[in-house]
Write an enzyme that holds these catalytic residues in place. Sequence first.
Site, PDB file in Angstrom:
ATOM      1  N   CYS A  57     -41.006  -5.381  67.150  1.00 34.98           N
ATOM      2  CA  CYS A  57     -39.804  -6.153  66.851  1.00 34.98           C
ATOM      3  C   CYS A  57     -39.344  -6.029  65.397  1.00 34.98           C
ATOM      4  O   CYS A  57     -39.033  -7.037  64.767  1.00 34.98           O
ATOM      5  CB  CYS A  57     -40.154  -7.609  67.126  1.00 34.98           C
ATOM      6  SG  CYS A  57     -41.699  -8.070  66.320  1.00 34.98           S
ATOM      7  N   GLU A  58     -39.395  -4.843  64.838  1.00 37.99           N
ATOM      8  CA  GLU A  58     -38.961  -4.674  63.446  1.00 37.99           C
ATOM      9  C   GLU A  58     -38.278  -3.332  63.299  1.00 37.99           C
ATOM     10  O   GLU A  58     -38.698  -2.353  63.911  1.00 37.99           O
ATOM     11  CB  GLU A  58     -40.172  -4.642  62.498  1.00 37.99           C
ATOM     12  CG  GLU A  58     -40.932  -5.912  62.432  1.00 37.99           C
ATOM     13  CD  GLU A  58     -41.764  -6.008  61.163  1.00 37.99           C
ATOM     14  OE1 GLU A  58     -41.401  -5.376  60.147  1.00 37.99           O
ATOM     15  OE2 GLU A  58     -42.769  -6.721  61.211  1.00 37.99           O
ATOM     16  N   TYR A  79     -56.116   7.452  57.258  1.00 33.58           N
ATOM     17  CA  TYR A  79     -55.352   6.218  57.017  1.00 33.58           C
ATOM     18  C   TYR A  79     -54.398   5.925  58.179  1.00 33.58           C
ATOM     19  O   TYR A  79     -53.288   5.439  57.971  1.00 33.58           O
ATOM     20  CB  TYR A  79     -54.579   6.304  55.699  1.00 33.58           C
ATOM     21  CG  TYR A  79     -55.474   6.649  54.537  1.00 33.58           C
ATOM     22  CD1 TYR A  79     -56.412   5.729  54.081  1.00 33.58           C
ATOM     23  CD2 TYR A  79     -55.424   7.887  53.919  1.00 33.58           C
ATOM     24  CE1 TYR A  79     -57.263   6.041  53.033  1.00 33.58           C
ATOM     25  CE2 TYR A  79     -56.268   8.210  52.875  1.00 33.58           C
ATOM     26  CZ  TYR A  79     -57.186   7.287  52.436  1.00 33.58           C
ATOM     27  OH  TYR A  79     -58.032   7.589  51.411  1.00 33.58           O
ATOM     28  N   GLU A 119     -64.859  12.197  45.784  1.00 36.08           N
ATOM     29  CA  GLU A 119     -64.739  11.219  46.875  1.00 36.08           C
ATOM     30  C   GLU A 119     -63.556  11.561  47.773  1.00 36.08           C
ATOM     31  O   GLU A 119     -62.592  10.793  47.878  1.00 36.08           O
ATOM     32  CB  GLU A 119     -64.532   9.813  46.284  1.00 36.08           C
ATOM     33  CG  GLU A 119     -65.598   9.358  45.297  1.00 36.08           C
ATOM     34  CD  GLU A 119     -65.243   8.042  44.601  1.00 36.08           C
ATOM     35  OE1 GLU A 119     -64.117   7.525  44.796  1.00 36.08           O
ATOM     36  OE2 GLU A 119     -66.080   7.540  43.849  1.00 36.08           O
ATOM     37  N   PRO A 120     -63.590  12.694  48.434  1.00 39.77           N
ATOM     38  CA  PRO A 120     -62.425  13.104  49.221  1.00 39.77           C
ATOM     39  C   PRO A 120     -62.297  12.320  50.529  1.00 39.77           C
ATOM     40  O   PRO A 120     -63.294  12.044  51.192  1.00 39.77           O
ATOM     41  CB  PRO A 120     -62.722  14.578  49.522  1.00 39.77           C
ATOM     42  CG  PRO A 120     -64.215  14.631  49.565  1.00 39.77           C
ATOM     43  CD  PRO A 120     -64.697  13.643  48.540  1.00 39.77           C
ATOM     44  N   ARG A 178     -58.581  12.016  52.568  1.00 43.04           N
ATOM     45  CA  ARG A 178     -57.484  12.642  53.303  1.00 43.04           C
ATOM     46  C   ARG A 178     -57.667  14.150  53.507  1.00 43.04           C
ATOM     47  O   ARG A 178     -57.391  14.682  54.585  1.00 43.04           O
ATOM     48  CB  ARG A 178     -56.186  12.387  52.534  1.00 43.04           C
ATOM     49  CG  ARG A 178     -54.937  12.820  53.252  1.00 43.04           C
ATOM     50  CD  ARG A 178     -53.715  12.736  52.334  1.00 43.04           C
ATOM     51  NE  ARG A 178     -53.681  11.587  51.490  1.00 43.04           N
ATOM     52  CZ  ARG A 178     -53.020  10.458  51.760  1.00 43.04           C
ATOM     53  NH1 ARG A 178     -52.308  10.362  52.848  1.00 43.04           N
ATOM     54  NH2 ARG A 178     -53.053   9.448  50.919  1.00 43.04           N
ATOM     55  N   TYR A 198     -45.020   3.689  53.644  1.00 41.69           N
ATOM     56  CA  TYR A 198     -44.812   4.656  52.548  1.00 41.69           C
ATOM     57  C   TYR A 198     -43.647   5.601  52.827  1.00 41.69           C
ATOM     58  O   TYR A 198     -43.521   6.614  52.130  1.00 41.69           O
ATOM     59  CB  TYR A 198     -46.050   5.536  52.343  1.00 41.69           C
ATOM     60  CG  TYR A 198     -47.381   4.834  52.334  1.00 41.69           C
ATOM     61  CD1 TYR A 198     -47.721   3.955  51.313  1.00 41.69           C
ATOM     62  CD2 TYR A 198     -48.312   5.079  53.331  1.00 41.69           C
ATOM     63  CE1 TYR A 198     -48.962   3.336  51.303  1.00 41.69           C
ATOM     64  CE2 TYR A 198     -49.552   4.463  53.323  1.00 41.69           C
ATOM     65  CZ  TYR A 198     -49.869   3.589  52.307  1.00 41.69           C
ATOM     66  OH  TYR A 198     -51.097   2.984  52.299  1.00 41.69           O
ATOM     67  N   GLY A 228     -58.389  11.957  46.244  1.00 42.30           N
ATOM     68  CA  GLY A 228     -56.965  12.039  45.959  1.00 42.30           C
ATOM     69  C   GLY A 228     -56.270  13.342  46.277  1.00 42.30           C
ATOM     70  O   GLY A 228     -55.034  13.400  46.243  1.00 42.30           O
TER      71      GLY A 228
END
Length: 422
Positions: free
Chosen positions: A342-343, A371, A273-274, A276, A316, A239
């Site tokens: 197309c968005e 990610y 548990e790294p 990022r 996000y 995190g």
Amino acid sequence: MNHFNYRQDALYCEDVPVTHIARSVGTPFYLYSQATLERHFGALKDAFVGDAPLICYSAKANSNQAVLTLFRQWGSGLDIVAGGELFRGLRSGFTPQTIVYSGVGKRVEEIDAAIGHDILMFNIESMEELALIDQRAGALNRKARIAIRINPDVDPKTHPYISTGLQKNKFGIDMAAALEGYRAAHRMPHIEVAGIACHIGSQITTLDPYRQAAAGLIALFKELQALQISVKYLDMGGGLGITYHQEAPPALADYAACLSEATEGTGLRLIVEPGRVLVGNAGILVTRVLYRKQGRAKSFVVVDAGMNDLMRPALYQAHHEVQAVERTSRPPIVADVVGPICESSDFIAQDRSMDDVRQGDLLAVMGAGAYSFAMSSNYCSRPRVAEVLVSGDRFDIIRQRENLQDLVRGEQLPHWLSTPTA
Ligand code: LLP
């Protein structure tokens, strides 16, 4: 700190000009710096002054086998959330006894595989899961080590989609029910209670949430001691945030001190548990400008990477710096950087003051090591892009760009329709 730097207005990854790789590999592609990965892993390891924690790299952030192999070589364990990650981890040479397995929806075949390989521990997210693991371990004539993943009801003050330790989140077991959970686990014949776990969220930029969560877990540990239920590990999850834009995450030394303080005098071995923090700033996405266009309200830079390649901005509203791979002295422009999809959610940056790139120029989307490829898809039948690793003055493709045949692999017409010609 990373190894993407300009030398005379040309962006380099370590000692390789990014344009050189683009010429050889085509665009778009993800580009990772091995020296940056190594530096980040080393810095985290060195931040812990006392007992060394077990660092379990979180495979979900970037699960390319080259990346996994590097972390394994540097002494990392692995945090997984799916059987596919177990498969990748084992292929990349991780010792099963360094693998921890979280996730609210573990399937029976995933559980069986993990028990079969005798992983370090399952982080249990529901009592039904616990009962199933006990049953499967019995059927396989094994004992499964477990921690209960506690939901400590702590606000990590991050994007709601990546907050995981609040009561309203699906993750873990409430603190109030945890003691009963441990009692039950302790009685189960094929379960060995091994740890207490939590993971409160991602891209966390203050230490307070960790402090609060750790305090709750340690209080629980003391209650377990009183019940003579012994526990070896305190798994504080991952995190820790990084700087994408102006965030100021805590120094690694402070993070390490905060977690070490929690375990001091308890005899517990710390697990982290790294994800990022190890890979995020070790990667970029390189994309080419297809067109410039001036709308009534906005100026657009249309690039060849879309939200299927990098979905963090769409999902996000994540900020990623964008910069020209070859800088010019032209004054900056304000534009939206958009992809071919197309968005209207298909953007990489909005209303961004940026280099005045022109058709054919290369853009680097920074902070795209975590990610990013891992969350990419084939939406709009777009082949997934290549991944490239640099080490010093060398580079190599660590994942081939998909081709059109890859897009239809596994598809078939039902037997009542005729065979296609193409
Ligand atoms: N452990 C568990 C149980 C997790 O669920 C996660 C991330 C981690 C460790 C690693 O967290 P990290 O150190 O990377 O923050 N896709 C989102 C992030 C989702 C994180 C999910 N779990 C994003 O792009 O920001």
